[in-house]
Enzyme design. Sequence first.
Site, PDB file in Angstrom:
ATOM      1  N   PHE A  24     -73.233  41.477   3.570  1.00 17.07           N
ATOM      2  CA  PHE A  24     -74.412  42.314   3.374  1.00 17.07           C
ATOM      3  C   PHE A  24     -74.288  43.690   3.994  1.00 17.07           C
ATOM      4  CE2 PHE A  24     -75.275  40.985   7.700  1.00 17.07           C
ATOM      5  CZ  PHE A  24     -75.915  42.077   8.248  1.00 17.07           C
ATOM      6  N   GLY A  58     -69.617  30.529  -3.973  1.00 19.69           N
ATOM      7  CA  GLY A  58     -68.456  31.033  -3.251  1.00 19.69           C
ATOM      8  C   GLY A  58     -67.354  30.007  -3.122  1.00 19.69           C
ATOM      9  N   SER A  82     -67.763  36.186   8.415  1.00 20.21           N
ATOM     10  CA  SER A  82     -67.605  35.717   9.787  1.00 20.21           C
ATOM     11  C   SER A  82     -66.291  34.977   9.980  1.00 20.21           C
ATOM     12  CB  SER A  82     -68.758  34.785  10.152  1.00 20.21           C
ATOM     13  OG  SER A  82     -68.693  33.602   9.378  1.00 20.21           O
ATOM     14  N   GLU A 122     -61.151  39.644   5.976  1.00 14.95           N
ATOM     15  CA  GLU A 122     -61.710  40.635   6.894  1.00 14.95           C
ATOM     16  C   GLU A 122     -62.858  39.948   7.623  1.00 14.95           C
ATOM     17  OE1 GLU A 122     -60.359  43.353   7.500  1.00 14.95           O
ATOM     18  OE2 GLU A 122     -59.253  44.020   5.730  1.00 14.95           O
ATOM     19  N   LEU A 123     -62.610  39.509   8.848  1.00 13.26           N
ATOM     20  CA  LEU A 123     -63.548  38.655   9.563  1.00 13.26           C
ATOM     21  C   LEU A 123     -64.146  39.396  10.763  1.00 13.26           C
ATOM     22  CD1 LEU A 123     -61.367  35.423   9.258  1.00 13.26           C
ATOM     23  CD2 LEU A 123     -63.093  36.285   7.667  1.00 13.26           C
ATOM     24  N   CYS A 136     -68.945  45.719  10.960  1.00  7.87           N
ATOM     25  CA  CYS A 136     -67.828  44.943  11.503  1.00  7.87           C
ATOM     26  C   CYS A 136     -67.061  45.759  12.523  1.00  7.87           C
ATOM     27  CB  CYS A 136     -66.907  44.463  10.384  1.00  7.87           C
ATOM     28  SG  CYS A 136     -66.433  45.746   9.218  1.00  7.87           S
ATOM     29  N   GLY A 157     -66.344  54.199  11.525  1.00  2.00           N
ATOM     30  CA  GLY A 157     -66.150  55.420  10.755  1.00  2.00           C
ATOM     31  C   GLY A 157     -64.750  55.583  10.202  1.00  2.00           C
ATOM     32  N   ALA A 158     -64.131  54.475   9.735  1.00  2.00           N
ATOM     33  CA  ALA A 158     -62.770  54.545   9.200  1.00  2.00           C
ATOM     34  C   ALA A 158     -62.736  55.307   7.876  1.00  2.00           C
ATOM     35  CB  ALA A 158     -62.223  53.132   9.006  1.00  2.00           C
TER      36      ALA A 158
END
Length: 501
Positions: free
Chosen positions: A157, A221, A238, A259-260, A293, A451-452
């Site tokens: 989200f 999912g 998560s 990507e956790l 994240c 801010g990547a």
Amino acid sequence: MILPDPSALAERAQSALSRCGVDWPTGNLSARTPITGTELRTVAQQSVSDVDDAVSAAHQAFLVWRTVPSPTRGAVVRQLGRLLSEHKADLAEIVTLEAGKVTSEALGEVQEMIDICEFAVGLSRQLYGRTMPSERPGHRLMETWHPLGVVGVISAFNFPVAVWSWNTAIALVCGDTVVWKPSETTPLTALACHALLRRALAECGAPADIHQLVIGGRGVGERLVDNAQVALVSATGSVRMGREVAPRIAARFGRSLLELGGNNGAIVTPSADLDLAVRGIVFSAAGTAGQRCTSLRRLIVHESIADGLVDRISAAYAQLRVGNPFDNGVLVGPLINEAAFHAMDKALTSVRAEGGTVVCGGERVGDTGYYVSPAVVRMPAQSEVVRAETFAPILYVLTYREFDDAIRLHNEVPQGLSSSIFTLDLREAERFLAADGSDCGIANVNIGTSGAEIGGAFGGEKETGGGRESGSDSWKAYMRRATNTVNYSNQLPLAQGVEFG
């Protein structure tokens, strides 16, 4: 705090969706806004069997799409980028309505989508292989990259559109097709993205089925994860989710890109520019109400400057306006839902039980929606509550005496996504970036943890999952590699000098 009328928010959502071309039936899934906690509209959900149909359609489309020249595939992504630019304000409005991001952050997320489209268009002419010298005369040795297949994207989200675009723009130019399962918390942003992409496909004469959208809960999912026709599952969420997803994909010999969690830390040394550090820390820790994240969660400060720095951060926090994310001057919007608020409250209870001190913040603001004041917490040591990631604006402050201790504190958590150091000492900066420095996938100097940019590969190590998305050579995850040997001689020498016959 004055919040807008719920019916006005619902009307805004419907208008923005209509402008994006959404024509999706109502159903039994309630799309709600964290601004007031009320319903925006209902949407139709897919069943588990619908997932199989979507994957099958995407697979059939892949058999055609993989043969289309990659620059032609790039033209589709170019058109998507144009449509995203045209509807930037519309899509950002839906992001704010569904995810609660302040307007500037929502606009920034859509800009990130536009940026990745530009990157992917250039990439469509740069899917390079290599030519290597062969040890055999009259032979050429090379590698080529080919489309992989159906890519399943499961997104969270907190970045409801950007993460989808990272995966989809790259996957499409690589010749893959996509089946997207968005968070059931943010279905409206997914509908808008799907509609804009379908329009781009139609305008370019590309097969509509190369992108499928499946909206639903856990069962949807799981079916996507288990479907053997899904070559790659890119899942954001998560650590708990990753522990369940990864073995299931591995059991069928599929590929996963995970990507956790990211329990991100920053070190502040005595030489740091503290004006710069305070700005970077506050944005990283309090932005998006601590629901990135890459949010800054642990601040590791030299003991000689800790008290003064905490005072400055607390003063900055006191100036942050918390409230309606559409209002000018508001910097902190709502938590996504009640569960997020209770997780934050539980963490602060643990802080006190473990000997920590809440310096400021942590209170609920108002009684509609779940707004909180960002918290600064002093901890005597890196305890269990600090080692766990709480998806809320809590900044844990720890102190160190020797630089090696700072590195150790930074690395002794199970997550490894983003990190930073604030220092003007070249040796400290270089040590932080070295092999025995930060163990994260992202390591920054004199900026915060968030801010990547899309040009670099995004992802982390350890319990963060090891995946890489977005820029650099992340495209290789979406393709399969073939090593080719071409014999253009009239002889048949064998490698390693082997003789046969």
